[in-house]
Design a protein around this motif. Structure first.
Motif, mmCIF file in Angstrom:
data_model
loop_
_atom_site.group_PDB
_atom_site.id
_atom_site.type_symbol
_atom_site.label_atom_id
_atom_site.label_comp_id
_atom_site.label_asym_id
_atom_site.label_seq_id
_atom_site.Cartn_x
_atom_site.Cartn_y
_atom_site.Cartn_z
ATOM 1 N N PHE A 7 0.856 -1.184 0.000
ATOM 2 C CA PHE A 7 0.000 0.000 0.000
ATOM 3 C C PHE A 7 0.893 1.235 0.000
ATOM 4 C CE2 PHE A 7 -1.951 -3.434 2.339
ATOM 5 C CZ PHE A 7 -3.215 -3.519 1.775
ATOM 6 N N HIS A 8 0.319 2.368 -0.392
ATOM 7 C CA HIS A 8 1.019 3.646 -0.341
ATOM 8 C C HIS A 8 0.090 4.681 0.277
ATOM 9 C CE1 HIS A 8 3.279 1.604 -3.535
ATOM 10 N NE2 HIS A 8 4.296 2.292 -3.070
ATOM 11 N N PHE A 9 0.692 5.615 1.023
ATOM 12 C CA PHE A 9 -0.075 6.766 1.487
ATOM 13 C C PHE A 9 0.880 7.942 1.640
ATOM 14 C CE2 PHE A 9 1.206 4.606 5.394
ATOM 15 C CZ PHE A 9 1.544 5.629 6.268
ATOM 16 N N ASP A 10 0.321 9.133 1.525
ATOM 17 C CA ASP A 10 1.092 10.366 1.648
ATOM 18 C C ASP A 10 0.672 11.068 2.925
ATOM 19 O OD1 ASP A 10 2.513 10.362 -0.935
ATOM 20 O OD2 ASP A 10 0.496 10.472 -1.761
ATOM 21 N N ALA A 11 1.652 11.595 3.647
ATOM 22 C CA ALA A 11 1.352 12.295 4.885
ATOM 23 C C ALA A 11 2.507 13.229 5.243
ATOM 24 C CB ALA A 11 1.117 11.303 6.018
ATOM 25 N N ALA A 12 2.189 14.214 6.074
ATOM 26 C CA ALA A 12 3.190 15.156 6.560
ATOM 27 C C ALA A 12 3.376 14.953 8.061
ATOM 28 C CB ALA A 12 2.736 16.583 6.281
ATOM 29 N N HIS A 13 4.550 15.333 8.542
ATOM 30 C CA HIS A 13 4.805 15.293 9.977
ATOM 31 C C HIS A 13 6.037 16.106 10.319
ATOM 32 C CE1 HIS A 13 7.878 11.716 10.164
ATOM 33 N NE2 HIS A 13 8.045 12.423 9.078
ATOM 34 N N GLN A 14 6.203 16.327 11.603
ATOM 35 C CA GLN A 14 7.446 16.884 12.128
ATOM 36 C C GLN A 14 7.738 16.122 13.402
ATOM 37 O OE1 GLN A 14 5.470 20.812 12.520
ATOM 38 N NE2 GLN A 14 6.618 20.925 14.446
#
Length: 150
Positions: A7-14
């Motif tokens: 599976f693939h997913f896109d996400a942001a974080h710090q």
């Protein structure tokens, strides 16, 4: 036998407990590999990949894809994300049974099999998932970085 679905997913974080450039907001395209184990059943499969896909979509991807992971995790390291995924998928037999009885899943499967002219082949709510086990979760964060839980 073991089967794996990607599976693939896109996400942001710090990262909150880290000093370096990753403490600033940034994003990743994550690759997730979910491996399950179990016996090969009479139909020749350990588990229908479509069913596994729907479980991961509902319980993992719908919560993480295109999200700010800091809204989900106190410190969204790859290790913490992978641990969360493992815990969510650990009761896999129960999740599979619930999904196999879900009306939308049944409608999608019936439509697929009707197009294949073999609707009589699918009886998902008569399937015993008790021997299906979560074997391994691999979470790839960017190029070459991977966390494995088994």
């Amino acid at each position: 036998m073991r089967i794996t679905k990607n599976f693939h997913f896109d996400a942001a974080h710090q990262l909150t407990d880290y000093h370096g450039k990753c403490e600033r907001m940034h994003g990743h395209t994550y690759r997730l590999e979910v491996t399950v184990s179990g016996p090969v059943r009479k139909n020749g499969m350990v588990l229908d990949f479509a069913l596994l896909k729907n479980v991961v979509k509902k319980y993992i991807l719908d919560e993480l894809d295109h999200q700010n992971l800091n809204d989900v995790f106190k410190n969204p390291t790859a290790e913490n994300i992978a641990t969360w995924i493992w815990k969510k998928l650990k009761p896999l037999p129960r999740l599979l049974k619930a999904m196999s009885l879900d009306r939308k899943y049944l409608d999608d499967i019936q439509f697929y099999y009707a197009r294949q002219k073999s609707a009589e082949k699918i009886r998902p709510n008569q399937t015993d998932f008790s021997k299906i086990k979560l074997f391994e979760v691999r979470l790839f964060e960017g190029e070459g970085a991977c966390v494995v839980i088994d």
